[in-house]
Design a protein around this motif. Sequence first.
Motif, PDB file in Angstrom:
ATOM      1  N   LEU A 153      71.966  33.158 -40.967  1.00  0.00           N
ATOM      2  CA  LEU A 153      71.182  32.828 -42.160  1.00  0.00           C
ATOM      3  C   LEU A 153      69.717  33.254 -41.969  1.00  0.00           C
ATOM      4  O   LEU A 153      69.115  33.877 -42.855  1.00  0.00           O
ATOM      5  N   LEU A 154      69.166  32.932 -40.820  1.00  0.00           N
ATOM      6  CA  LEU A 154      67.762  33.267 -40.559  1.00  0.00           C
ATOM      7  C   LEU A 154      67.558  34.773 -40.453  1.00  0.00           C
ATOM      8  O   LEU A 154      66.520  35.296 -40.876  1.00  0.00           O
ATOM      9  N   GLU A 155      68.528  35.477 -39.913  1.00  0.00           N
ATOM     10  CA  GLU A 155      68.414  36.936 -39.846  1.00  0.00           C
ATOM     11  C   GLU A 155      68.484  37.554 -41.242  1.00  0.00           C
ATOM     12  O   GLU A 155      67.797  38.537 -41.531  1.00  0.00           O
ATOM     13  N   GLN A 156      69.306  37.001 -42.117  1.00  0.00           N
ATOM     14  CA  GLN A 156      69.348  37.486 -43.498  1.00  0.00           C
ATOM     15  C   GLN A 156      67.985  37.343 -44.160  1.00  0.00           C
ATOM     16  O   GLN A 156      67.496  38.265 -44.841  1.00  0.00           O
ATOM     17  N   LEU A 157      67.339  36.204 -43.953  1.00  0.00           N
ATOM     18  CA  LEU A 157      66.039  35.984 -44.575  1.00  0.00           C
ATOM     19  C   LEU A 157      64.970  36.904 -43.992  1.00  0.00           C
ATOM     20  O   LEU A 157      64.031  37.296 -44.693  1.00  0.00           O
ATOM     21  N   SER A 158      65.110  37.276 -42.727  1.00  0.00           N
ATOM     22  CA  SER A 158      64.120  38.175 -42.121  1.00  0.00           C
ATOM     23  C   SER A 158      64.177  39.565 -42.739  1.00  0.00           C
ATOM     24  O   SER A 158      63.221  40.340 -42.629  1.00  0.00           O
ATOM     25  N   ALA A 159      65.296  39.899 -43.409  1.00  0.00           N
ATOM     26  CA  ALA A 159      65.413  41.217 -44.058  1.00  0.00           C
ATOM     27  C   ALA A 159      64.595  41.296 -45.338  1.00  0.00           C
ATOM     28  O   ALA A 159      64.336  42.393 -45.837  1.00  0.00           O
ATOM     29  N   VAL A 160      64.177  40.153 -45.872  1.00  0.00           N
ATOM     30  CA  VAL A 160      63.351  40.152 -47.086  1.00  0.00           C
ATOM     31  C   VAL A 160      61.936  40.536 -46.690  1.00  0.00           C
ATOM     32  O   VAL A 160      61.249  39.821 -45.968  1.00  0.00           O
ATOM     33  N   ARG A 161      61.493  41.692 -47.148  1.00  0.00           N
ATOM     34  CA  ARG A 161      60.177  42.197 -46.757  1.00  0.00           C
ATOM     35  C   ARG A 161      59.680  43.121 -47.860  1.00  0.00           C
ATOM     36  O   ARG A 161      60.222  44.203 -48.058  1.00  0.00           O
ATOM     37  N   LEU A 162      58.636  42.664 -48.586  1.00  0.00           N
ATOM     38  CA  LEU A 162      58.103  43.479 -49.677  1.00  0.00           C
ATOM     39  C   LEU A 162      56.638  43.811 -49.449  1.00  0.00           C
ATOM     40  O   LEU A 162      56.184  43.871 -48.317  1.00  0.00           O
ATOM     41  N   ALA A 163      55.902  43.953 -50.520  1.00  0.00           N
ATOM     42  CA  ALA A 163      54.585  44.592 -50.485  1.00  0.00           C
ATOM     43  C   ALA A 163      53.638  44.064 -49.412  1.00  0.00           C
ATOM     44  O   ALA A 163      52.970  44.831 -48.743  1.00  0.00           O
ATOM     45  N   GLY A 164      53.528  42.773 -49.245  1.00  0.00           N
ATOM     46  CA  GLY A 164      52.579  42.227 -48.289  1.00  0.00           C
ATOM     47  C   GLY A 164      53.079  40.921 -47.725  1.00  0.00           C
ATOM     48  O   GLY A 164      54.092  40.383 -48.161  1.00  0.00           O
ATOM     49  N   PRO A 165      52.368  40.376 -46.725  1.00  0.00           N
ATOM     50  CA  PRO A 165      52.848  39.170 -46.055  1.00  0.00           C
ATOM     51  C   PRO A 165      52.948  37.956 -46.971  1.00  0.00           C
ATOM     52  O   PRO A 165      53.873  37.148 -46.826  1.00  0.00           O
ATOM     53  N   ASP A 166      52.006  37.804 -47.907  1.00  0.00           N
ATOM     54  CA  ASP A 166      52.056  36.638 -48.791  1.00  0.00           C
ATOM     55  C   ASP A 166      53.272  36.696 -49.713  1.00  0.00           C
ATOM     56  O   ASP A 166      53.979  35.694 -49.888  1.00  0.00           O
ATOM     57  N   ARG A 167      53.503  37.866 -50.316  1.00  0.00           N
ATOM     58  CA  ARG A 167      54.653  38.022 -51.206  1.00  0.00           C
ATOM     59  C   ARG A 167      55.965  37.887 -50.424  1.00  0.00           C
ATOM     60  O   ARG A 167      56.922  37.260 -50.900  1.00  0.00           O
ATOM     61  N   THR A 168      55.999  38.464 -49.233  1.00  0.00           N
ATOM     62  CA  THR A 168      57.187  38.354 -48.396  1.00  0.00           C
ATOM     63  C   THR A 168      57.478  36.894 -48.064  1.00  0.00           C
ATOM     64  O   THR A 168      58.620  36.437 -48.155  1.00  0.00           O
ATOM     65  N   ARG A 169      56.441  36.139 -47.670  1.00  0.00           N
ATOM     66  CA  ARG A 169      56.635  34.732 -47.333  1.00  0.00           C
ATOM     67  C   ARG A 169      57.139  33.933 -48.534  1.00  0.00           C
ATOM     68  O   ARG A 169      58.055  33.111 -48.411  1.00  0.00           O
ATOM     69  N   ASP A 170      56.562  34.188 -49.722  1.00  0.00           N
ATOM     70  CA  ASP A 170      56.990  33.466 -50.925  1.00  0.00           C
ATOM     71  C   ASP A 170      58.463  33.734 -51.241  1.00  0.00           C
ATOM     72  O   ASP A 170      59.214  32.824 -51.590  1.00  0.00           O
ATOM     73  N   LEU A 171      58.869  34.997 -51.125  1.00  0.00           N
ATOM     74  CA  LEU A 171      60.256  35.333 -51.434  1.00  0.00           C
ATOM     75  C   LEU A 171      61.222  34.766 -50.391  1.00  0.00           C
ATOM     76  O   LEU A 171      62.308  34.292 -50.739  1.00  0.00           O
ATOM     77  N   ARG A 172      60.838  34.810 -49.142  1.00  0.00           N
ATOM     78  CA  ARG A 172      61.696  34.222 -48.118  1.00  0.00           C
ATOM     79  C   ARG A 172      61.883  32.723 -48.365  1.00  0.00           C
ATOM     80  O   ARG A 172      62.974  32.184 -48.198  1.00  0.00           O
ATOM     81  N   ARG A 173      60.795  32.053 -48.743  1.00  0.00           N
ATOM     82  CA  ARG A 173      60.892  30.632 -49.056  1.00  0.00           C
ATOM     83  C   ARG A 173      61.801  30.407 -50.277  1.00  0.00           C
ATOM     84  O   ARG A 173      62.548  29.423 -50.331  1.00  0.00           O
ATOM     85  N   ARG A 174      61.719  31.302 -51.251  1.00  0.00           N
ATOM     86  CA  ARG A 174      62.572  31.181 -52.443  1.00  0.00           C
ATOM     87  C   ARG A 174      64.054  31.230 -52.050  1.00  0.00           C
ATOM     88  O   ARG A 174      64.860  30.386 -52.472  1.00  0.00           O
ATOM     89  N   TYR A 175      64.399  32.210 -51.214  1.00  0.00           N
ATOM     90  CA  TYR A 175      65.804  32.374 -50.855  1.00  0.00           C
ATOM     91  C   TYR A 175      66.248  31.343 -49.823  1.00  0.00           C
ATOM     92  O   TYR A 175      67.421  30.964 -49.792  1.00  0.00           O
ATOM     93  N   LEU A 176      65.320  30.855 -49.021  1.00  0.00           N
ATOM     94  CA  LEU A 176      65.660  29.741 -48.146  1.00  0.00           C
ATOM     95  C   LEU A 176      66.030  28.514 -48.975  1.00  0.00           C
ATOM     96  O   LEU A 176      66.986  27.794 -48.634  1.00  0.00           O
ATOM     97  N   ALA A 177      65.308  28.272 -50.077  1.00  0.00           N
ATOM     98  CA  ALA A 177      65.635  27.133 -50.940  1.00  0.00           C
ATOM     99  C   ALA A 177      67.058  27.243 -51.477  1.00  0.00           C
ATOM    100  O   ALA A 177      67.787  26.242 -51.561  1.00  0.00           O
ATOM    101  N   LEU A 178      67.481  28.453 -51.824  1.00  0.00           N
ATOM    102  CA  LEU A 178      68.862  28.646 -52.280  1.00  0.00           C
ATOM    103  C   LEU A 178      69.851  28.339 -51.156  1.00  0.00           C
ATOM    104  O   LEU A 178      70.884  27.696 -51.366  1.00  0.00           O
ATOM    105  N   HIS A 179      69.554  28.812 -49.964  1.00  0.00           N
ATOM    106  CA  HIS A 179      70.427  28.538 -48.819  1.00  0.00           C
ATOM    107  C   HIS A 179      70.499  27.035 -48.548  1.00  0.00           C
ATOM    108  O   HIS A 179      71.579  26.511 -48.241  1.00  0.00           O
ATOM    109  N   LEU A 180      69.367  26.369 -48.616  1.00  0.00           N
ATOM    110  CA  LEU A 180      69.359  24.935 -48.322  1.00  0.00           C
ATOM    111  C   LEU A 180      70.213  24.164 -49.315  1.00  0.00           C
ATOM    112  O   LEU A 180      70.942  23.237 -48.932  1.00  0.00           O
ATOM    113  N   ASP A 181      70.159  24.541 -50.585  1.00  0.00           N
ATOM    114  CA  ASP A 181      71.040  23.897 -51.557  1.00  0.00           C
ATOM    115  C   ASP A 181      72.504  24.125 -51.196  1.00  0.00           C
ATOM    116  O   ASP A 181      73.340  23.224 -51.315  1.00  0.00           O
ATOM    117  N   ALA A 182      72.819  25.325 -50.736  1.00  0.00           N
ATOM    118  CA  ALA A 182      74.207  25.644 -50.383  1.00  0.00           C
ATOM    119  C   ALA A 182      74.668  24.906 -49.133  1.00  0.00           C
ATOM    120  O   ALA A 182      75.873  24.732 -48.925  1.00  0.00           O
TER     121      ALA A 182
END
Length: 210
Positions: A153-182
Amino acid sequence: MSSPLSGRRGQAARNDEAILDAARRVFLRDPAAPVSAVAREADVGMSAIYRRFAGKEQLLQRICADGLRQFIAVADEALALDDPWEAFTRFLGGVVDADVHSLTVRLAGTFDPDDELARLSQEAERKQVALLGAAQDAGVVRPDVELNDLAMLLEQLSAVRLAGPDRTRDLRRRYLALHLDALRPAAATAPLPGDAPTGAELGARWQRRG
């Protein structure tokens, strides 16, 4: 006022930090990059690196060991919390923010792990077992989730990497929230298919390639 010796020590510490930060950036971009690329990134001479590290192998060992120490520190902070779900989510969120698993994805198989890495890995595993076990015992994480599922799960989230560190962190947190619900027991509509990866399967990736 600091003495000349303490000043030299301070500069050496700053050089160490600059070299390790640069090595992490360089080798995450390109694991095959030479040590000279680290020197350029850190804006230091090659001699500054070779005074501290015997070569690329030792640099890779050090940045991965530092990553595991970060992982352990995050786990320790989570284990100090009383609520098992808060501890579990704080742990996963902290590891995602630290971007520790990018090191595994990019660097596994590019160098030989040393004894210190093995020791840190075992310590990190013990703490993960405690966090997951407490959450499952409390009935807040579905019981068919296994320890090595978390690594994937954590390796999947590490693949999320976009324009900059702030945007990358926000998106990783978004998808972590989906994983946590699951991961909640109420989310389970059927048993998980297949088996979790074994320790041998995960460990095999660290065998040197080529």
